[in-house]
Design an enzyme around this catalytic site. Sequence first.
Site, mmCIF file in Angstrom:
data_model
loop_
_atom_site.group_PDB
_atom_site.id
_atom_site.type_symbol
_atom_site.label_atom_id
_atom_site.label_comp_id
_atom_site.label_asym_id
_atom_site.label_seq_id
_atom_site.Cartn_x
_atom_site.Cartn_y
_atom_site.Cartn_z
ATOM 1 N N ASN A 10 0.862 -1.187 0.000
ATOM 2 C CA ASN A 10 0.000 0.000 0.000
ATOM 3 C C ASN A 10 0.896 1.234 0.000
ATOM 4 O OD1 ASN A 10 -1.801 2.045 0.458
ATOM 5 N ND2 ASN A 10 -2.476 1.329 2.484
ATOM 6 N N TRP A 11 1.013 1.842 -1.166
ATOM 7 C CA TRP A 11 1.922 2.982 -1.307
ATOM 8 C C TRP A 11 1.367 4.243 -0.647
ATOM 9 C CZ3 TRP A 11 3.959 3.048 -7.094
ATOM 10 C CH2 TRP A 11 4.588 1.826 -7.369
ATOM 11 N N LYS A 12 0.089 4.219 -0.302
ATOM 12 C CA LYS A 12 -0.582 5.404 0.265
ATOM 13 C C LYS A 12 -0.352 6.607 -0.666
ATOM 14 C CE LYS A 12 -0.297 3.233 4.731
ATOM 15 N NZ LYS A 12 -0.201 3.338 6.184
ATOM 16 N N HIS A 95 -9.656 0.962 5.145
ATOM 17 C CA HIS A 95 -8.363 1.230 5.795
ATOM 18 C C HIS A 95 -8.567 2.258 6.915
ATOM 19 C CE1 HIS A 95 -4.246 2.508 6.467
ATOM 20 N NE2 HIS A 95 -3.866 1.390 5.864
ATOM 21 N N GLU A 97 -6.937 4.711 7.788
ATOM 22 C CA GLU A 97 -6.746 6.115 7.389
ATOM 23 C C GLU A 97 -8.002 6.665 6.727
ATOM 24 O OE1 GLU A 97 -2.975 5.500 5.400
ATOM 25 O OE2 GLU A 97 -2.108 5.052 7.370
ATOM 26 N N GLU A 164 -5.022 -4.796 10.910
ATOM 27 C CA GLU A 164 -4.041 -3.727 11.060
ATOM 28 C C GLU A 164 -4.361 -2.928 12.319
ATOM 29 O OE1 GLU A 164 -2.072 -2.560 7.117
ATOM 30 O OE2 GLU A 164 -3.927 -1.443 7.186
ATOM 31 N N GLY A 170 2.712 2.690 10.719
ATOM 32 C CA GLY A 170 3.638 3.799 10.516
ATOM 33 C C GLY A 170 4.373 4.246 11.766
ATOM 34 N N SER A 210 3.679 -1.692 10.447
ATOM 35 C CA SER A 210 5.128 -1.680 10.657
ATOM 36 C C SER A 210 5.790 -3.008 10.298
ATOM 37 C CB SER A 210 5.465 -1.264 12.102
ATOM 38 O OG SER A 210 5.047 0.070 12.330
ATOM 39 N N GLY A 231 2.953 -0.968 4.310
ATOM 40 C CA GLY A 231 2.931 0.441 3.923
ATOM 41 C C GLY A 231 4.324 0.916 3.554
ATOM 42 N N GLY A 232 4.991 1.554 4.504
ATOM 43 C CA GLY A 232 6.294 2.186 4.254
ATOM 44 C C GLY A 232 7.291 1.308 3.516
HETATM 45 P P1 13P Z 1 3.127 0.644 7.593
HETATM 46 O O1 13P Z 1 3.667 -0.639 7.024
HETATM 47 O O2 13P Z 1 3.809 1.863 7.047
HETATM 48 O O3 13P Z 1 3.056 0.623 9.089
HETATM 49 O O4 13P Z 1 1.605 0.787 7.059
HETATM 50 C C1 13P Z 1 0.749 -0.291 7.204
HETATM 51 C C2 13P Z 1 -0.512 -0.016 6.475
HETATM 52 O O5 13P Z 1 -1.288 0.847 6.827
HETATM 53 C C3 13P Z 1 -0.758 -0.800 5.255
HETATM 54 O O6 13P Z 1 -2.055 -0.602 4.804
#
Ligand code: 13P
Length: 250
Positions: A10-12, A95, A97, A164, A170, A210, A231-232
């Site tokens: 997930n590149w956000k 998600h 977010e 999650e 993050g 994470s 994510g990251g």
């Molecule tokens: P991180 O891996 O950056 O913690 O993000 C997880 C996430 O929200 C994937 O959807």
Amino acid sequence: MARLPVVGGNWKMHTARGEAVALLSALRRELDGLAGAQVVICPPAPWLGDAADALAGTTLEVGAQDVHWEPKGAFTGAVSAPMLASVASWVIVGHSERRYLFGETAEETNAKLRASLAAGLSPILAVGERQEEIGRVADVLAAQLTEGFRGIERLPADVVIAYEPVWAIGTGLAATPDDAQARCALIRTMLAERFNTASADACRIQYGGSVITGNIEDYAKQPDIDGALVGGASLDAAAFATICRAVAAA
Ligand code: 13P
């Protein structure tokens, strides 16, 4: 029951177009043909067409990060499931977010899930408790699953759940593998109660929050964790490839 794990990147809201194109070709080089795990790349919406082109003919699949529940209409800025279906095969729904930064309601998450299924997209339904909800995590997960699947009679085989915990996203504070396993097992039990044992046993449940190269093996070997939503670390082709390979090898 053998379940094929799924790793989502997930590149956000990251990458300029040139970076996205470079990352896509690096991922293609690193991961095309990987056996033992499905890999889903979820770039920002404007790069979905680039992703569809770059990953065409490979084993990598394209996912969107969000979707609107109406198929079309006067919804400025929104993108519908039928539109996404021409460039993606997956979509992340619910998600945290979207839920907590954009105020997405449980009804909207449910409508998005249903619209995605109706358009032939495979939804990744994200659930998880916030820091202040840790003491009642079972209630939170039960509510998110009940509301997310409202009106859905059978658990479709192409629905993936991403557990999650919001506090782990993050932050570098990943859930312990034991805790993540326990929550994913709990989700599976809830799916069995809501639907039936066979479909709960077949459902892929990812851990997200994470996930990095240094901890993925500990999640991947858990019996109820079937991959990860990253994510990251998904913005680094080498790191993401290492994560995908670790999942495939587990
Ligand atoms: P991180 O891996 O950056 O913690 O993000 C997880 C996430 O929200 C994937 O959807």
